[in-house]
Motif scaffolding. Structure first.
Motif, PDB file in Angstrom:
ATOM      1  N   ALA A 124       0.579  -0.831  -0.233  1.00 34.85           N
ATOM      2  CA  ALA A 124       0.060   0.024   0.068  1.00 34.85           C
ATOM      3  C   ALA A 124       0.774   1.231  -0.294  1.00 34.85           C
ATOM      4  CB  ALA A 124      -0.778   0.461   1.622  1.00 34.85           C
ATOM      5  N   GLY A 125       2.139   1.007   0.062  1.00 40.60           N
ATOM      6  CA  GLY A 125       2.647   2.361   0.858  1.00 40.60           C
ATOM      7  C   GLY A 125       3.478   3.165  -0.148  1.00 40.60           C
ATOM      8  N   HIS A 126       3.325   4.236  -1.270  1.00 37.85           N
ATOM      9  CA  HIS A 126       3.885   4.856  -1.929  1.00 37.85           C
ATOM     10  C   HIS A 126       5.345   5.417  -1.821  1.00 37.85           C
ATOM     11  CE1 HIS A 126      -0.067   5.851  -3.293  1.00 37.85           C
ATOM     12  NE2 HIS A 126       0.533   4.957  -4.520  1.00 37.85           N
ATOM     13  N   LEU A 127       5.584   5.575  -0.340  1.00 40.29           N
ATOM     14  CA  LEU A 127       6.846   6.110   0.574  1.00 40.29           C
ATOM     15  C   LEU A 127       6.812   5.596   2.033  1.00 40.29           C
ATOM     16  CD1 LEU A 127       9.265   7.682   0.099  1.00 40.29           C
ATOM     17  CD2 LEU A 127       7.833   9.465   0.890  1.00 40.29           C
ATOM     18  N   VAL A 128       7.497   4.799   2.138  1.00 41.08           N
ATOM     19  CA  VAL A 128       7.863   4.156   3.735  1.00 41.08           C
ATOM     20  C   VAL A 128       9.400   4.676   3.805  1.00 41.08           C
ATOM     21  CG1 VAL A 128       8.200   1.653   5.242  1.00 41.08           C
ATOM     22  CG2 VAL A 128       6.330   1.872   2.491  1.00 41.08           C
ATOM     23  N   GLN A 129       8.471   5.367   4.855  1.00 40.25           N
ATOM     24  CA  GLN A 129       9.885   6.209   5.863  1.00 40.25           C
ATOM     25  C   GLN A 129      10.499   5.492   7.206  1.00 40.25           C
ATOM     26  OE1 GLN A 129       8.800  10.343   4.202  1.00 40.25           O
ATOM     27  NE2 GLN A 129       8.770   9.695   6.495  1.00 40.25           N
ATOM     28  N   ASN A 130      12.172   4.518   7.215  1.00 34.92           N
ATOM     29  CA  ASN A 130      12.728   4.392   8.069  1.00 34.92           C
ATOM     30  C   ASN A 130      14.416   5.657   8.906  1.00 34.92           C
ATOM     31  OD1 ASN A 130      13.701   2.671   9.853  1.00 34.92           O
ATOM     32  ND2 ASN A 130      15.423   1.613   8.494  1.00 34.92           N
ATOM     33  N   PHE A 131      13.098   6.102   9.317  1.00 38.59           N
ATOM     34  CA  PHE A 131      14.708   7.189  10.086  1.00 38.59           C
ATOM     35  C   PHE A 131      14.310   7.362  11.257  1.00 38.59           C
ATOM     36  CE2 PHE A 131      12.344  10.993   6.959  1.00 38.59           C
ATOM     37  CZ  PHE A 131      12.908  10.695   6.021  1.00 38.59           C
ATOM     38  N   GLY A 132      15.808   6.319  11.359  1.00 38.87           N
ATOM     39  CA  GLY A 132      16.365   5.965  12.221  1.00 38.87           C
ATOM     40  C   GLY A 132      15.342   5.444  13.515  1.00 38.87           C
ATOM     41  N   THR A 133      15.140   3.993  13.120  1.00 39.21           N
ATOM     42  CA  THR A 133      14.243   3.347  14.081  1.00 39.21           C
ATOM     43  C   THR A 133      14.255   2.206  13.823  1.00 39.21           C
ATOM     44  OG1 THR A 133      12.545   4.791  13.438  1.00 39.21           O
ATOM     45  CG2 THR A 133      11.742   2.479  14.056  1.00 39.21           C
ATOM     46  N   THR A 134      14.531   1.767  12.837  1.00 37.39           N
ATOM     47  CA  THR A 134      15.152  -0.043  12.969  1.00 37.39           C
ATOM     48  C   THR A 134      16.164  -0.384  13.643  1.00 37.39           C
ATOM     49  OG1 THR A 134      16.188   0.334  10.293  1.00 37.39           O
ATOM     50  CG2 THR A 134      14.036  -0.580  10.596  1.00 37.39           C
ATOM     51  N   GLU A 135      17.371   0.836  13.688  1.00 34.87           N
ATOM     52  CA  GLU A 135      18.458  -0.040  14.799  1.00 34.87           C
ATOM     53  C   GLU A 135      17.952  -0.401  16.136  1.00 34.87           C
ATOM     54  OE1 GLU A 135      18.451   4.603  14.603  1.00 34.87           O
ATOM     55  OE2 GLU A 135      18.030   3.644  13.029  1.00 34.87           O
ATOM     56  N   HIS A 136      16.767   0.484  16.332  1.00 33.02           N
ATOM     57  CA  HIS A 136      16.343   0.224  17.746  1.00 33.02           C
ATOM     58  C   HIS A 136      15.638  -1.299  18.248  1.00 33.02           C
ATOM     59  CE1 HIS A 136      17.425   4.129  19.036  1.00 33.02           C
ATOM     60  NE2 HIS A 136      16.620   5.004  17.931  1.00 33.02           N
ATOM     61  N   VAL A 137      16.232  -1.744  17.044  1.00 33.85           N
ATOM     62  CA  VAL A 137      15.052  -3.093  16.641  1.00 33.85           C
ATOM     63  C   VAL A 137      15.581  -4.504  16.116  1.00 33.85           C
ATOM     64  CG1 VAL A 137      12.889  -4.189  16.152  1.00 33.85           C
ATOM     65  CG2 VAL A 137      12.900  -1.989  15.651  1.00 33.85           C
ATOM     66  N   PHE A 138      15.623  -5.154  17.814  1.00 36.56           N
ATOM     67  CA  PHE A 138      16.403  -6.477  17.523  1.00 36.56           C
ATOM     68  C   PHE A 138      16.159  -7.363  15.881  1.00 36.56           C
ATOM     69  CE2 PHE A 138      18.712 -10.301  19.102  1.00 36.56           C
ATOM     70  CZ  PHE A 138      19.848  -9.920  19.942  1.00 36.56           C
ATOM     71  N   ASN A 139      15.349  -7.712  16.268  1.00 34.23           N
ATOM     72  CA  ASN A 139      15.008  -8.386  14.401  1.00 34.23           C
ATOM     73  C   ASN A 139      14.858  -8.146  13.347  1.00 34.23           C
ATOM     74  OD1 ASN A 139      13.866 -10.233  12.888  1.00 34.23           O
ATOM     75  ND2 ASN A 139      12.291 -10.887  13.757  1.00 34.23           N
ATOM     76  N   GLN A 140      16.093  -7.727  12.950  1.00 30.48           N
ATOM     77  CA  GLN A 140      16.147  -7.021  11.487  1.00 30.48           C
ATOM     78  C   GLN A 140      16.068  -7.397  10.600  1.00 30.48           C
ATOM     79  OE1 GLN A 140      18.402  -4.092  11.204  1.00 30.48           O
ATOM     80  NE2 GLN A 140      17.156  -3.733  13.040  1.00 30.48           N
ATOM     81  N   ALA A 141      15.886  -9.017  10.794  1.00 25.58           N
ATOM     82  CA  ALA A 141      14.916 -10.263   8.690  1.00 25.58           C
ATOM     83  C   ALA A 141      13.715  -9.238   9.016  1.00 25.58           C
ATOM     84  CB  ALA A 141      15.611 -11.231   9.901  1.00 25.58           C
ATOM     85  N   ASN A 142      13.045  -9.088  10.675  1.00 25.48           N
ATOM     86  CA  ASN A 142      10.931  -8.518   9.873  1.00 25.48           C
ATOM     87  C   ASN A 142      11.118  -7.365  10.017  1.00 25.48           C
ATOM     88  OD1 ASN A 142       8.461  -9.582  10.711  1.00 25.48           O
ATOM     89  ND2 ASN A 142       8.064  -8.002  12.051  1.00 25.48           N
ATOM     90  N   CYS A 143      12.888  -6.310  10.125  1.00 29.75           N
ATOM     91  CA  CYS A 143      11.938  -5.252  10.464  1.00 29.75           C
ATOM     92  C   CYS A 143      12.141  -4.302   8.883  1.00 29.75           C
ATOM     93  CB  CYS A 143      13.554  -3.942  10.641  1.00 29.75           C
ATOM     94  SG  CYS A 143      13.121  -4.126  12.327  1.00 29.75           S
ATOM     95  N   PHE A 144      13.451  -5.498   7.779  1.00 30.32           N
ATOM     96  CA  PHE A 144      13.347  -5.138   6.074  1.00 30.32           C
ATOM     97  C   PHE A 144      12.346  -5.716   4.753  1.00 30.32           C
ATOM     98  CE2 PHE A 144      17.086  -3.177   8.628  1.00 30.32           C
ATOM     99  CZ  PHE A 144      16.462  -2.405   7.359  1.00 30.32           C
ATOM    100  N   LYS A 145      11.760  -7.318   6.023  1.00 31.82           N
ATOM    101  CA  LYS A 145      10.657  -7.561   5.371  1.00 31.82           C
ATOM    102  C   LYS A 145       9.540  -6.993   5.647  1.00 31.82           C
ATOM    103  CE  LYS A 145       8.525 -12.365   5.503  1.00 31.82           C
ATOM    104  NZ  LYS A 145       7.532 -12.090   5.494  1.00 31.82           N
TER     105      LYS A 145
END
Length: 260
Positions: A124-145
């Motif tokens: 659904a997202g035309h623009l998906v923003q990751n502004f300093g969020t995923t580095e705080h999440v342990f499960n990187q695989a799920n983040c980028f999926k």
């Protein structure tokens, strides 16, 4: 990585967090036809303005992008009290949603460590923003999926603004440029924009690093600002770290060695 489009931008990015320049840049993507003018923007985390709002930049941006009748109805002074960016994005014509651990008017509760993308948000997202969020999440695989699945397969853009070096005691992870290079290869993304920003360190170098052998130096934070375009409906594939001189990556991809 080769850049797919010549993206016109002479502004200044903050290293993580949202600034008026970032909002201007997002709207500029629409002006250049890279996303629709009524794009659905999805934020990972309800973003706060980094360092507050520059009222003069905000005024100039609204004057440039809003029709005269809409601009005339605004009391720019009201925006000095804003904490989050959602209202300004919406005024500029975007549909907006944030995924956050707290529910608000413009966000839904979502745990990047565990949650799958709801069916209604897939692609659904035309623009998906990751502004300093995923580095705080342990499960990187799920983040980028999750980011992949939120993004429209018809040319939707993933915008990452993340730490590369230093940023001591900030989150769990920092991202090497190789991370995005391999992410791009595995998922056949196109590179839209890449910029490296650097600033004086926000946190002192921890003493224990000097005690254990790090030569004396001052901290210097570096961040990566990168936009990637999703090009197909293919499911997300995990990148593979390889020695390019010894591995036929195309053969591995065909064999399904890089997969979700």
């Amino acid at each position: 990585m080769q850049q797919a489009n010549a993206l016109h931008w002479n502004g200044k990015f903050e290293i993580m967090g949202t600034s008026i320049d970032d909002v201007f840049f997002a709207r500029s993507l629409a002006e250049q036809g890279l996303i629709p003018k009524d794009a659905f923007l999805i934020d990972l985390g309800a973003q706060e303005f980094n360092g507050g709002i520059d009222i003069f930049k905000l005024h100039d941006m609204m004057a440039q992008f809003l029709a005269d009748d809409s601009f005339g109805k605004l009391s720019i002074r009201d925006f000095t009290k804003l904490r989050f960016s959602s209202q300004i994005f919406e005024l500029l014509g975007f549909k907006y949603l944030a995924l956050d651990v707290y529910e608000s008017k413009s966000s839904i509760v979502f745990d990047l460590n565990h949650d799958p993308v709801p069916d209604e948000l897939k692609g659904a997202g035309h623009l998906v923003q990751n502004f300093g969020t995923t580095e705080h999440v342990f499960n990187q695989a799920n983040c980028f999926k999750v980011i992949h699945e939120l993004t429209s397969p018809n040319g939707g853009i993933m915008w990452h603004n993340l730490p590369m070096s230093d940023f001591f005691y900030h989150g769990f992870f920092k991202y090497d440029i190789k991370f995005f290079e391999r992410l791009l290869i595995a998922n056949n993304y196109e590179l839209v924009h890449l910029r490296i920003d650097q600033a004086e360190g926000s946190m002192a170098v921890p003493d224990i690093l000097f005690e254990k052998g790090l030569p004396p130096r001052e901290p210097m934070d570096a961040g990566v600002n990168i936009l990637l375009r999703r090009t197909s409906r293919a499911p997300f594939k995990f990148p593979l770290d390889y020695d390019g001189s010894k591995v036929d990556v195309e053969e591995l991809l065909e064999q399904g060695a890089v997969r979700a």
